[in-house]
Scaffold this active site. Sequence first.
Site, short mmCIF file in Angstrom:
data_model
loop_
_atom_site.label_atom_id
_atom_site.label_comp_id
_atom_site.label_asym_id
_atom_site.label_seq_id
_atom_site.Cartn_x
_atom_site.Cartn_y
_atom_site.Cartn_z
N TYR A 158 54.16 12.76 30.29
CA TYR A 158 54.86 13.71 29.65
C TYR A 158 54.16 15.13 29.36
CZ TYR A 158 58.90 10.88 28.28
OH TYR A 158 59.87 10.04 28.46
N LYS A 230 50.92 -0.90 29.84
CA LYS A 230 51.24 -1.31 31.40
C LYS A 230 49.65 -1.47 31.97
CE LYS A 230 53.99 -2.56 34.56
NZ LYS A 230 54.54 -4.07 34.66
N ASP A 296 56.73 -4.53 30.41
CA ASP A 296 57.91 -4.85 30.97
C ASP A 296 58.18 -6.25 30.11
OD1 ASP A 296 55.63 -5.21 32.91
OD2 ASP A 296 56.42 -7.06 33.18
N ASP A 320 59.21 5.92 24.83
CA ASP A 320 60.69 6.42 25.02
C ASP A 320 61.89 5.53 25.46
OD1 ASP A 320 62.38 8.51 25.49
OD2 ASP A 320 61.57 9.46 27.21
#
Length: 432
Positions: A158, A230, A296, A320
């Site tokens: 971002y 992640k 995930d 987000d």
Amino acid sequence: MASFEPPASGTPLKMGPDGKLIVPDDPIIPFVEGDGIGPDIWKASVRVFDAALEKAYGGKKKVVWHEVYAGQKAFDEFESWLPDETVEAFREYLVGIKGPLTTPIGGGIRSLNVALRQRLDLYVCLRPVRWFSGVPSPVKNPGDVDMVIFRENTEDIYAGIEFEQGSEDNAKVLAFLKEQFPQRFSKIRFPDTAGIGVKPVSQEGTARLMRAAIQYAIDHKRPTVTIVHKGNIMKFTEGAFRNWSYEVAEKEYGDHTYTWSQWERTVAAKGQEAANAEQDAAKKAGKIIVKDAIADIALQQVLTRPTDFDVIATLNLNGDYLSDALAAQVGGIGIAPGGNINYSTGHAIFEATHGTAPKYADKDMVNPSSVILSGVLMFEHLGWQEAADLIVKGIETSIENKTVTYDFHRLMEGATKVKCSEFGDKIIENMG
Ligand code: NAP
């Protein structure tokens, strides 16, 4: 006619030398009513806020609301989507609140919200997600969802460092990679047609986010903090975020936390039984368990076993996705509140998480709960818990009584549909 007249009365908030907000009884709070549905929502919300303060403190504490401008209204009046005066007001008065803003198309600003967050370095996006009894939900046990997301707000993909495919800058970046890092460059599958983005994740940025998350867990007696990342794929950004987060927990909050990282080390040194015993002892001693989950898997587990999660600390993009997915579990976009906070400087802007829903503008129809609950977060931030609790009670009772706006009405059997302003009235009536 809009103007940036200074507030006639009131006292600015200040940050104390101990890093705690000094809150007067008459703080000046800048607000942006917002575009589209913003004015309807603001009218209902401000009445609720003032009524809660009056009821909680009998006139001893009150907010001096100070209107500032951003978005379409600012553009129409001042030919600027985000006038400097607005940013300065948020800077000077420390804490503010805003409705949704139109994202201008073109003109060099990607999002007014992102611009405000960056200019005031509001590094935490705080998104509490809880269910209100009676709110229609797509999951079986929405009451199990009670989490608080700390989303890093200034870094990650971002940051906006992108190089458009086909541009000169893109060609320069690719040429640099090819020359300096040929092996890594060879991993770009289609270099001639690839856009490139940069994902900065720093130790400082991680540490300040994690401090905020752990401090919140301590203050609100939450039993766990989960680092969502992640890192299995992006080792030097998301993996580093995980490692630095554990470091903060152990080095700075060792008296309050027990980490899975510690558990792993004890397993390696003394075996699993000893590690489990150590963790159980820490839980008994009231320590916060700091653990981690791959993004995930976390997205599955917040759905399948939500009670495993309390406070979540995560990077910008994961946060987000996670905050909107979780909001959907508890009734969706009309009711999810948010805050953007810099805990070091004290700057904070609380805001609706939905957009301007232009088709409903000026119809006095939409759900004002997102802004109202953002106000609850703001009052909690100021330490005005009594007023915050009254508003929550008002919302809970109104929904339990099935007097709701159109969005819930269409999903609830036997409910009475009320206007945005009437829902505000109901909240005030139901404060107790
Ligand atoms: P949106 O304004 O959030 O609206 C999408 C849909 O969500 C609405 O059509 C409505 O659903 C529902 N909704 C939104 N707010 C609601 C409320 N208060 N009560 C009940 N239902 C509500 O998203 P969008 O149409 O994609 O975006 C419109 C504009 O808002 C764009 O300019 C966008 O950039 C901007 N935006 C601003 C912010 C912000 O300022 N924080 C955030 C997101 C988007 P139904 O149609 O099903 O009734």
